[in-house]
Design an enzyme around this catalytic site. Structure first.
Site, PDB file in Angstrom:
ATOM      1  N   SER A 203       0.833  -1.203   0.000  1.00 45.18           N
ATOM      2  CA  SER A 203       0.000   0.000   0.000  1.00 45.18           C
ATOM      3  C   SER A 203       0.871   1.259   0.000  1.00 45.18           C
ATOM      4  O   SER A 203       1.639   1.481  -0.930  1.00 45.18           O
ATOM      5  CB  SER A 203      -0.963  -0.052   1.188  1.00 45.18           C
ATOM      6  OG  SER A 203      -1.968   0.927   1.084  1.00 45.18           O
ATOM      7  N   ASP A 344     -10.065  -3.388  -5.929  1.00 49.80           N
ATOM      8  CA  ASP A 344      -9.574  -2.719  -4.724  1.00 49.80           C
ATOM      9  C   ASP A 344     -10.369  -1.430  -4.516  1.00 49.80           C
ATOM     10  O   ASP A 344     -10.277  -0.501  -5.320  1.00 49.80           O
ATOM     11  CB  ASP A 344      -8.086  -2.411  -4.890  1.00 49.80           C
ATOM     12  CG  ASP A 344      -7.455  -1.818  -3.631  1.00 49.80           C
ATOM     13  OD1 ASP A 344      -8.181  -1.254  -2.799  1.00 49.80           O
ATOM     14  OD2 ASP A 344      -6.222  -1.910  -3.505  1.00 49.80           O
ATOM     15  N   HIS A 373      -8.206  -4.738  -1.105  1.00 47.30           N
ATOM     16  CA  HIS A 373      -6.987  -4.027  -0.714  1.00 47.30           C
ATOM     17  C   HIS A 373      -6.216  -4.873   0.284  1.00 47.30           C
ATOM     18  O   HIS A 373      -6.649  -5.050   1.432  1.00 47.30           O
ATOM     19  CB  HIS A 373      -7.332  -2.667  -0.109  1.00 47.30           C
ATOM     20  CG  HIS A 373      -6.132  -1.782   0.073  1.00 47.30           C
ATOM     21  ND1 HIS A 373      -5.497  -1.167  -0.978  1.00 47.30           N
ATOM     22  CD2 HIS A 373      -5.427  -1.441   1.192  1.00 47.30           C
ATOM     23  CE1 HIS A 373      -4.474  -0.463  -0.533  1.00 47.30           C
ATOM     24  NE2 HIS A 373      -4.401  -0.614   0.786  1.00 47.30           N
TER      25      HIS A 373
END
Length: 454
Positions: A203, A344, A373
């Site tokens: 991320s 996502d 995610h």
């Protein structure tokens, strides 16, 4: 008809792979530990050595869709799986900040060969080495070969103020600031000068890793990288995050509140810096109740998310434009595997969604149809309703390819001592000094008040 439907479904669940028109050629060993070297294209190597990227990912039927995959990453109980324990080293940076490096590896790691690969991890927004997505990779990567693992060492670089790392300067981290990973890599490479260093980012940490590789080019201290669920184009994805009431309430406000909680932990530390922009912004931040991510970034990150220059920025949007990494992909000069899920909810816009995208010959971009995610949960056949992370297998295949098959061609950049710090030749603005503190860290212990998995 049934056979056709099966083929159609298999194709629908198979990741889409993107390469540059002319993929890079990489030196590889003909057999493990051999001195016989040959060149092979990145696309051929991925096809041969990373077979999971060519196979379908089917999410567990009770976790279909990006929202459920993402929710489970945040609220699932992962304390009984992928247990990893670390030894923490604290590094003081030139500007007075502190980084927490959490080291782990197989039992008796001191007996490993000096060429044993080292995985260097960058975590997500407010995470750390305790995160389940980190441990899902490191637990098998650091398990001994005779027990089915890779037998590698690993280091998690915990950002300033995260995962119990003290805040010793009036500065946060951000998605675009790369000096801290650059500093950490100086230290790690000095410990393991003959080992391949393999980066993996999750991320926000994926964005930082991509920017580092693009900025360093052929000078990268990492042999290769892997980035999972990177936010890429901050402007486009923040706008998408704020485009619907559901995303604003569920995701943007959760991320914003996590950052407020993190900032509140360091009130006493910031009292030592009464004249800093971060301290000045703290009262407004502390008064926020579940702010949007953009509201927190406007109040604090744009001011103190990195060194000056380029901080402070006139607005959060200016920071987002600067911090994005999608436009830096052509500058990558070491092998990089990027994996995102098409569903996502935090990153709905990907660099490969447009005909205008340009990849470096060194980049492999994989997009799964589902996974959310940092989820990618599939059914674990060893239990009735258990799940495991599909993403573990392709990442380990990539790490093994880059750690054992690919030839190390890095140029070692000399280090020097100056003003009590270890610094790079030719640079005076970054460096490290090991300081007291750290100790044993148990990886399954979450950080109270922070929603994990993001």
């Amino acid at each position: 008809m049934g056979a056709f439907l099966s083929l159609f479904m298999a194709a629908a669940f198979r990741p889409r792979l993107y390469f540059a028109a002319d993929p890079a050629f990489i030196g590889v060993r003909k057999v493990p530990n051999s001195k016989q070297i040959e060149n092979a294209s990145l696309s051929d190597l991925v096809t041969a050595q990373c077979p999971t990227l060519l196979k379908q990912f089917r999410p567990a039927w009770w976790l279909t869709g990006g929202h459920l995959q993402t929710f489970w990453s945040a609220i699932g109980d992962f304390t009984k799986v992928d247990k990893v324990e670390y030894e923490r080293t604290l590094l003081r940076t030139v500007d007075g900040g502190t980084l927490g490096l959490d080291f782990t590896g197989p039992p008796n790691s001191e007996l490993l060969a000096e060429t044993t690969p080292v995985i260097v991890v960058l975590h997500g927004l407010t995470g750390g080495s305790h995160e389940s997505y980190v441990r899902a990779i490191l637990a098998p990567a650091c398990t001994t070969v005779d027990r089915g693992g890779l037998g590698y060492r690993a280091v998690v670089v915990n950002f300033r103020g995260c995962a119990g790392v003290p805040l010793t300067s009036p500065r946060l981290y951000s998605g675009g600031t790369t000096d801290d990973i650059r500093t950490a890599l100086m230290y790690i490479s000095s410990l393991y000068p003959n080992a391949p260093l393999l980066g993996i980012g999750f991320s926000l940490g994926a964005n930082v890793l991509t920017r580092y590789l693009a900025e360093e080019g052929e000078r990268s201290r990492l042999n290769a990288g892997c980035v999972l669920a990177s936010p890429w184009d901050f402007v486009a994805n923040i706008e998408a995050l704020d485009s619907t009431l559901f995303r604003r309430v569920v995701y943007s406000r959760t991320l914003g509140q996590n950052l407020v909680t993190l900032a509140n932990r360091h009130v006493d530390a910031l009292a030592k810096f009464p004249d800093s922009p971060m301290t000045a912004a703290l009262p407004a931040v502390r008064s926020m109740n579940r702010p949007l991510l953009t509201e927190f970034d406007q109040a604090m990150t744009r001011l103190c998310g990195g060194p000056s220059p380029p901080f402070p920025f006139p607005s959060a949007r200016d920071y987002y434009v600067w911090a994005s990494s999608h436009n830096l992909l052509p500058k990558i000069r070491v092998p990089l595997l990027a994996i995102n899920a098409a569903d996502d909810p935090l990153v709905p816009r990907l660099p490969v969604d447009t005909d205008r995208y340009t990849l470096s010959p060194w980049v492999v971009f994989s997009v799964t149809a589902e996974g959310g995610h940092l989820g990618w949960f599939e059914k674990d056949n060893s239990s009735r309703f258990g799940v495991k992370r599909w993403i573990t297998k392709p990442v380990l295949e990539w790490m093994q390819l880059m750690g054992e098959v690919a030839v190390d061609t890095r140029r070692m950049i000399p280090l020097r001592q100056a003003d009590g710090f270890t610094k790079e030749e030719g640079r005076d603005d970054i460096g490290y000094l090991q300081v007291e503190g750290g100790g044993h860290v148990v990886g399954v212990e979450d950080q109270d008040g922070l929603l994990a998995g993001l």
